[in-house]
Design an enzyme around this catalytic site. Structure first.
Site: not given
Length: 807
Positions: A680, A477, A676
């Site tokens: 996600d 990410d 995080d």
């Protein structure tokens, strides 16, 4: 009848409760003791206490309240603690005991700092040292009795003994060794047969019972045996073999227990990081030192220079550098000022801080790390299933081989055939050690997870360790993973008729009522420049476009081009400036004043200083790195180019990330996902290995198999190296255990005798068996050094930023 120790006492848990059989609990170690037989007692506060040993009594007398007061420290093991088997974690019970499947001594699920006294080790040590002289004398008599010098005392020949008298002396010397020192092995042997779970104690119990039982019958009723059993004028006896096997097995168990105790060193090390007290700043300004368990959320605590941070919290006053290496593995102290987060148990530098407690007790980062490590240490690796299956059938096979060895040697061996038959059958039973097979992977897992935690990598289970080494594709990410996750002011551009300070002042005045992270970055920059904010009226947040309101009588709008068109301010002439900033990874927002374009403000999310180094190292390790982010494709491509990523996907939704993971897995790739945020979580769960940043959300961490405490991508490389070293260590252990048994059993059965005349004594077999388990544990402990992966130095990088799309 109640014992004195059953009287009431004011302290919680102060008095050991008497059980149905009259036993009470040792308040120090939690063992059950008999008040009538134990010589260790102490009085305190009108109550009488009983202890299993002088060591426990001494600890109690030195500090009674420590063991009588109910406390919440996670590191103190109280009576009633849960114990489990390292080879069979599904076995759980209150208090110590033996595993019903493998017979191994149970261990506490959560090690503690205070209890360095293992009851099993203490018991085995006592049995070993008290009976070792008897074993030595028996061995000397059996091996060298006829060679001893003649000793006559009072006209009576003492040595050498007659052959019949020597047999009875050996019986007398061996009986306490076998029936007392070896009794735990017989108990576990019977338990294994009753539970239909054959293990090493099945073999040891049967082997010792066979040698001692045969010798006992030969001593009491030698006439039952045919002449072929006679040697040196008597029916052959093997008391020395039975005694030596018991003593060597006890020695092996002692060495193994000592070695196994070192596998919990990592958890004890983590527990030892926490300070015992905190200095609380009271509302009236006074300060006092209080136990850590008395700290509550919201308390203000002073952290003086050189002290440890007591709990997780937020700095409200002061400035200092804090060494977080004990939890994150990062060697460089982190500067902390008002508003920064601090982690409990980290080391404060030369400055003084006042923090507001945010997490206490089991909610702190340290407590959660300890729980995760303990959970991972008790999990089972897929490789263990094979070892368990092999160990089960192996014991049955050894029993069959021992029976076959006995009859083959008895009927077809040279004279004295049946003597050879008994010795070789016992050697087969004794040398086989399925315990080495069972310990091969759990010991490696326990050492590796503890070591990983010390460098900021938390494995949720053993399966994650086994899978991590195979990863060839990493999806990351952007926000919070590659970037800091905290937008920062980058640049202000003023257009005709306005200056930069004026544009920033107006924008900050408008944004002071907004909770958007981009707004916060603008306000923080204005405060840094000591701007005084004007009052905002008619504030309105326009979803997906920006904000607007009235400041000092002017109608303001701050946002994207769509909002500017709405306000009648045409940004067309300045789109090239905005596009340039976006290509550099920034989010560009236009400011309109009374329908006139006044300027442009760029806010960006800084890339983590370690990102470039981490990406380079991951590439060097052979990983393909893909970025998937919900931000715009322009800013995503900017950072992908800057960091050298292999592939980039922008404007993806949470379900798109999960689909990307599934597509790559469908192509045959082993995929890890690092993120995080809540968005996600689906991809983290779908990946072969999910990796959460410790700085992220609890949802992300609960969906992942690995958590990086620092949120540093270099931790992925550490996790991979630890995974590789651990699996290699497990394979070494399994290979040794398989080879040891594959070679040892045939040699013990006598396959080398026809060609080389080599037979294996049961005593040598016992020594080899004992050392096999010890060698497996010792090899696993090497991981504490070989799996240590030092953090990579942070490479100097220029300012890199990524843009965030405004709501």
């Amino acid at each position: 009848m109640n014992s004195p120790s059953s009287h009431d006492h004011h302290s919680a848990g102060a008095v050991p409760v008497e059980t149905a059989d009259g036993r009470v609990t040792d308040p120090v170690c939690g063992m059950q003791v008999d008040p009538a037989t134990t010589p260790h007692h102490a009085d305190h506060a009108g109550a009488h206490f009983h202890f299993c040993s002088e060591r426990c009594r001494a600890k109690f007398v030195a500090d009674p309240e420590r063991y009588l007061t109910s406390r919440d420290e996670p590191e103190v093991a109280r009576p009633g603690a849960i114990y489990t088997c390292p080879m069979h974690p599904e076995v759980r019970q209150q208090g110590p005991g033996n595993c019903p499947f493998c017979g191994m001594a149970l261990e506490p699920e959560m090690p503690n700092l205070e209890d360095d006294d293992n009851p099993e080790l203490r018991d085995f040590s006592r049995r070993f040292w008290w009976t070792l002289p008897l074993t030595v004398v028996t061995l000397v008599l059996a091996m060298f009795g006829q060679y001893l010098p003649r000793i006559v005392l009072g006209g009576v020949q003492i040595l050498p003994l007659s052959i019949d008298l020597q047999t009875w002396v050996e019986l007398v010397l061996t009986t306490p060794v076998v029936l007392w020192a070896g009794w735990p092995f017989f108990e576990r042997c019977v338990q294994s047969i009753r539970n239909r779970s054959p293990n090493m104690f099945t073999l040891i119990g049967i082997g010792v019972a066979a040698a001692f039982g045969y010798s006992l019958v030969a001593t009491l009723a030698p006439g039952l045996f045919p002449p072929s059993f006679t040697e040196h004028g008597r029916v052959g006896v093997y008391y020395e073999a039975a005694a030596v096997i018991v003593s060597l097995t006890l020695l092996g168990q002692m060495l193994e227990l000592r070695a196994r105790s070192k596998t919990s060193a990592a958890i004890k090390g983590l527990l030892g990081l926490a300070p015992k007290e905190a200095r609380r700043v009271n509302p009236d300004g006074t300060e006092e030192d209080i136990p850590l368990t008395h700290v509550h959320v919201g308390d203000h605590l002073r952290v003086r220079p050189g002290e440890k941070v007591p709990v997780d919290g937020e700095v409200v006053e002061g400035r200092s550098s804090v060494d977080e290496s004990m939890l994150t593995g990062e060697p460089i102290p982190v500067e902390k000022t008002a508003g920064d987060q601090v982690i409990g148990a980290t080391q404060n530098g030369t400055g003084a801080l006042v923090i507001r407690a945010a997490k206490v007790g089991s909610d702190t980062v340290l407590s959660q790390i300890v729980q995760l490590v303990a959970q991972a240490q008790r999990s089972r690796a897929p490789m263990q299933r094979m070892a368990d299956t092999v160990a089960y059938w192996f014991v049955l096979a050894v029993l069959a081989i021992a029976v076959a060895t006995f009859f083959i040697w008895g009927f077809f061996g040279p004279d004295p055939a049946w003597t050879f038959a008994i010795l070789n059958a016992v050697s087969v039973l004794i040398i086989a050690c399925p315990c080495a097979l069972g310990l091969a992977t759990p010991m490696s897992i326990m050492v590796a997870t503890g070591k990983a935690a010390q460098v900021g990598v938390l494995f949720r289970d053993a399966e994650a360790i086994e899978h991590m080494r195979r990863i060839d594709t990493l999806i990351v990410d952007k926000t919070g993973t590659l970037t800091e996750g905290r937008p920062a002011f980058k640049e202000v551009v003023a257009f005709e008729g306005f200056d930069a300070d004026q544009v920033l002042h107006l924008a900050a005045s408008l944004d002071q009522g907004s909770e958007h992270p981009l707004a916060d970055a603008i306000v923080v920059e204005a405060r840094r420049r000591n701007f005084e904010f004007d009052r905002v009226e008619d504030f309105d947040s326009v979803t997906g476009m920006g904000v607007r309101g009235t400041v000092a009588g002017h109608a303001l709008a701050l946002g994207n081009t769509a909002l500017m068109d709405d306000m009648g301010a045409d940004p067309g002439a300045h789109l090239d400036v905005a596009e340039r900033l976006r290509r550099e990874g920034a989010s560009a927002m236009f400011l309109a004043v009374d329908g006139r374009l006044a300027g442009l403000i760029a806010v960006a999310d800084p890339i983590k200083a370690s990102a470039a180094t981490a990406i380079n190292e991951l590439h060097a390790a052979g990983l393909r790195i893909i970025m998937a982010t919900g931000d715009g494709l322009t800013t995503a491509r900017a950072v992908a180019t800057e960091l050298g990523l292999d592939e980039v996907h922008g404007e993806v939704r949470p379900e798109d990330k999960a689909e990307l993971v599934q597509r790559l897995k469908g192509e045959g790739r082993r995929v890890a996902m690092a993120g995080d945020g809540i968005n996600d979580a689906p991809a983290l769960a779908a990946a072969d290995v999910g990796i959460a940043m410790g700085t992220g959300t609890d949802v992300a961490m609960s969906s992942a198999q690995i958590t990086l405490v620092k949120g540093d991508l270099r931790g992925i490389l550490r996790a991979r190296k630890i995974s590789q070293a651990t699996v290699a260590n497990m394979k070494q252990n399994l290979t040794f255990a398989f080879l040891y048994n594959a070679l040892g059993v045939p040699v013990a059965a006598g396959v080398l005798y026809p060609a080389f005349g080599i037979l294996l004594s049961p005593m040598v077999a016992a020594l080899a068996m004992s050392l096999s388990s010890v060698s497996v544990v010792a090899n696993a402990l090497r991981l504490a050094k070989s799996a240590a992966v030092p953090p990579s130095p942070t490479a100097p990088v220029r300012d890199r930023t990524l843009g965030l799309a405004r709501d």
